[in-house]
Enzyme design. Structure first.
Site, short mmCIF file in Angstrom:
data_model
loop_
_atom_site.label_atom_id
_atom_site.label_comp_id
_atom_site.label_asym_id
_atom_site.label_seq_id
_atom_site.Cartn_x
_atom_site.Cartn_y
_atom_site.Cartn_z
CB SER A 124 -0.94 -0.07 1.20
OG SER A 124 -2.08 0.67 0.94
CE LYS B 73 0.16 5.30 -2.03
NZ LYS B 73 -0.80 4.58 -2.80
CD1 TRP C 27 -7.79 3.28 -2.06
CD2 TRP C 27 -9.39 4.39 -3.15
NE1 TRP C 27 -7.70 4.60 -1.70
CE2 TRP C 27 -8.67 5.31 -2.35
CE3 TRP C 27 -10.45 4.84 -3.93
CZ2 TRP C 27 -8.98 6.66 -2.31
CZ3 TRP C 27 -10.76 6.19 -3.89
CH2 TRP C 27 -10.02 7.08 -3.08
CG HIS D 40 -5.74 -2.40 0.41
ND1 HIS D 40 -5.00 -2.08 -0.69
CD2 HIS D 40 -5.24 -1.65 1.44
CE1 HIS D 40 -4.09 -1.18 -0.35
NE2 HIS D 40 -4.21 -0.91 0.93
C1 GCU Z 1 -5.30 4.81 1.63
C2 GCU Z 1 -4.69 5.58 0.50
C3 GCU Z 1 -3.84 4.68 -0.40
C4 GCU Z 1 -2.87 3.88 0.43
C5 GCU Z 1 -3.61 3.15 1.52
C6 GCU Z 1 -2.73 2.40 2.51
O1 GCU Z 1 -6.28 3.96 1.14
O2 GCU Z 1 -5.73 6.19 -0.21
O3 GCU Z 1 -3.12 5.47 -1.33
O4 GCU Z 1 -2.15 3.00 -0.39
O5 GCU Z 1 -4.32 4.09 2.31
O6 GCU Z 1 -1.57 2.73 2.67
O7 GCU Z 1 -3.28 1.51 3.18
#
Ligand code: GCU
Length: 431
Positions: free
Chosen positions: A267, A271, A358, A408
C-alpha cells in the site's frame, strides 16, 4: 477498508463538501468504460525526443526519469550524509525453537542518542544459505505487531490510533503484540531460507501532516528552513530513505547477503518500496503489493484513487509540485510505468488484489506492461504477457505480476509468490 469521507456526513458538510472541483473517494471512478483515453510518455525517448536504443543510452535516460520523479512526484532526497550509527540491542540465536536468530538493531540517524532513530527487527534463518538472502519491509504499527514473540520490544513511538489493533492515545499497548502477524508469515519466510527485516515506518517519519516538526526531514533543513521546498521530499521520500539506511546496516551485518536484499511494501509502503528501489540500485529485487495510485498504478487512468485524492488526504506524502497534477494527469511528463522502468533490469514484482479497486489492479498491471520495453532493451524478457493474467495465475518473468482473490491486504498467498519470484530471480552471483 479504505477510509471514506462518509463520517463527515451531516447538513453542514453536505453544503460545504466536496469543495468545488474536489474528487473525493465517493466520486471515484470504478467503471472501466469511463477511463479516459490517454497516451503515455515513452520511457525510451529522451526529453529532447531522441530515441533510446542502447543500454548505455538507457543509463542517461534513467537519470532523466529519476529527476522527473524527484521534481514532479516524490521530491528530491537530500544527498547529505548523516553520521549513521548502529547498535545491536539484542540477539537470540534460539528464536522459534532454534530455527532462527532474532536481532534488534537501532540505527541512529545522528550522533544524538535521543535524536531520530529506527529500530530494526531481524529474523535470520539458521538453515539454508549463509549469509542469507533477505526481504526488508516497513510495517505500519510497530515491530511488536508482526509476530507474537514476547521478546520483541514494544514500540513507544507515536502511531495512528486504531481500536482494532489496540493503539490508543497514539501509543501501542501490550495487546497490540502480534496483531499484524497475518501480514508477516515469518516462520514461513525463515523455512524458505530468507531473512526478514522490518522497522516501524513512523520511526522515520510519523504519518501525519505535522508541519515537519518530527521525523527526519528537519535533519536536512538549511538554516531557517521550516519545510521542504516544492521539489523536496515528503514522507514517502523519507520512508524510502529509511529503507536505504536499513540496507546500509545490512551491508555490515555478516548474516545477510547484502547483494540479495529484496525490498517489499504494501500500500503506501508499497509506494515507498518502489521509490526506494528506483533510487537505490543496491536493492536486488523490488516488490510492490497493492501499491495503487502514486505507486504502481498509472495515474492517467484515473480509476479508483486519483492524484487529487492523494494530495488532499495525504498532503505530506509527495512533494508540493505534485499538486499541479490534481485533475491534470495528462500534463505529467511521466507516469508510473516509468517508475517501474527505473528498476530495470532488476526483478520487480507487482501484486494486485481483485477487490482492491481503489488501487486499480488493471492500472498496476498496465504500468508493468509499459515498463517492459526498457527491460527488453536491457536483454531480459520484461513482462512475458500482454494481457492481464487470470486471478491467481502469477506471471514470473523478470517483471512479475499477480492478481489474487480478496481485498487490500498482504496474505500468505502473496508472500509465497514473492518468495517463488525471489527464488527464481535473486540467485547468488555466479550461479
Ligand atoms: C489509503 C490511500 C492509499 C494507500 C492506503 C494504505 O487507502 O488512499 O493510497 O495506499 O491508504 O496505505 O493503506
Amino acid at each position: 477498508m479504505h477510509n471514506s469521507f462518509s463520517h463527515l456526513g451531516g447538513i453542514l458538510i453536505l453544503i460545504l463538501w466536496p469543495p468545488l472541483g474536489f474528487a473525493g473517494t465517493a466520486d471515484a471512478n470504478y467503471n472501466e468504460a469511463k477511463v479516459p483515453g490517454y497516451s503515455l510518455p515513452n520511457p525510451l525517448v529522451f526529453e529532447d525526443r531522441r530515441p533510446v536504443t542502447t543500454p548505455e543510452q538507457w543509463r542517461i535516460r534513467r537519470t532523466e526519469i529519476l529527476r522527473l520523479f524527484e521534481d514532479h512526484v516524490y521530491g528530491r532526497t537530500p544527498s547529505g550524509v548523516t553520521p549513521l550509527r548502529f547498535q545491536v540491542r539484542s540477539e537470540d540465536k534460539n528464536a522459534f525453537g532454534g530455527s532462527a536468530t532474532r536481532k534488534e538493531v537501532t540505527v541512529y540517524f545522528t550522533e544524538d542518542d535521543n535524536g531520530p532513530q529506527m529500530d530494526l527487527l531481524m529474523y535470520v534463518p539458521k538453515r539454508g544459505a549463509s549469509p542469507a538472502p533477505a526481504f526488508i519491509g516497513l510495517n505500519f504499527y510497530g515491530n511488536h505487531t508482526v509476530h507474537n514473540d514476547a521478546e520483541i520490544t514494544l514500540s513507544t513511538r507515536w502511531m495512528r490510533n486504531n481500536d482494532a489493533l489496540h493503539v490508543t492515545n497514539n501509543q501501542a499497548t501490550e495487546q497490540s503484540r502480534g496483531v499484524r502477524d497475518s501480514r508477516w508469515p515469518i516462520e514461513r519466510i525463515i523455512d524458505r531460507g530468507f531473512a526478514l527485516i522490518t522497522a516501524y515506518y513512523g520511526d522515520i517519519d510519523p504519518d501525519y501532516d505535522d508541519g515537519w516538526t518530527n521525523g527526519v526531514h528537519r535533519l536536512f533543513f538549511k538554516q531557517d528552513q521550516t519545510g521542504p521546498e516544492p521539489d523536496e521530499w515528503g514522507s514517502i521520500g523519507a520512508w524510502s530513505w529509511g529503507l536505504s539506511r536499513a540496507l546500509d546496516y545490512l551491508i555490515v551485518d555478516e548474516d545477510i547477503d547484502h547483494e540479495r536484499v529484496a525490498v517489499v511494501g504494501h500500500s503506501r509502503l508499497g509506494k515507498a518500496s518502489l521509490w526506494a528501489g528506483a533510487q537505490d540500485e543496491r536493492f536486488a529485487l523490488v516488490v510492490a503489493n497493492n501499491s495503487g495510485a502514486g505507486g504502481a498504478a498509472l495515474s492517467r487512468r484515473r480509476f479508483g484513487e486519483t492524484i487529487e485524492v492523494l494530495n488532499t488526504r495525504f498532503p505530506h506524502w509527495f512533494n508540493d509540485n505534485f499538486n499541479q497534477y490534481n485533475g491534470n494527469e495528462d500534463a505529467q511528463p511521466l507516469d508510473q510505468h516509468m517508475l517501474i522502468a527505473l528498476m530495470a533490469p532488476r526483478p520487480i514484482y507487482v501484486a494486485s488484489a481483485q477487490e482492491d479497486l481503489w488501487a486499480d489492479p488493471k492500472g498496476e498491471f498496465t504500468s508493468a506492461l509499459h515498463a517492459s520495453p526498457v527491460y527488453r532493451l536491457l536483454g531480459t524478457d520484461g513482462l512475458a504477457v500482454d494481457q492481464m493474467p487470470p486471478v491467481e495465475q502469477p506471471v514470473t518473468s523478470r517483471i512479475g505480476y499477480h492478481i489474487r482473490l480478496g481485498g487490500h491486504n498482504v496474505t500468505d498467498y502473496d508472500w509465497d509468490r514473492f518468495m517463488d519470484f525471489a527464488d527464481k530471480h535473486m540467485q547468488p552471483k555466479g550461479d
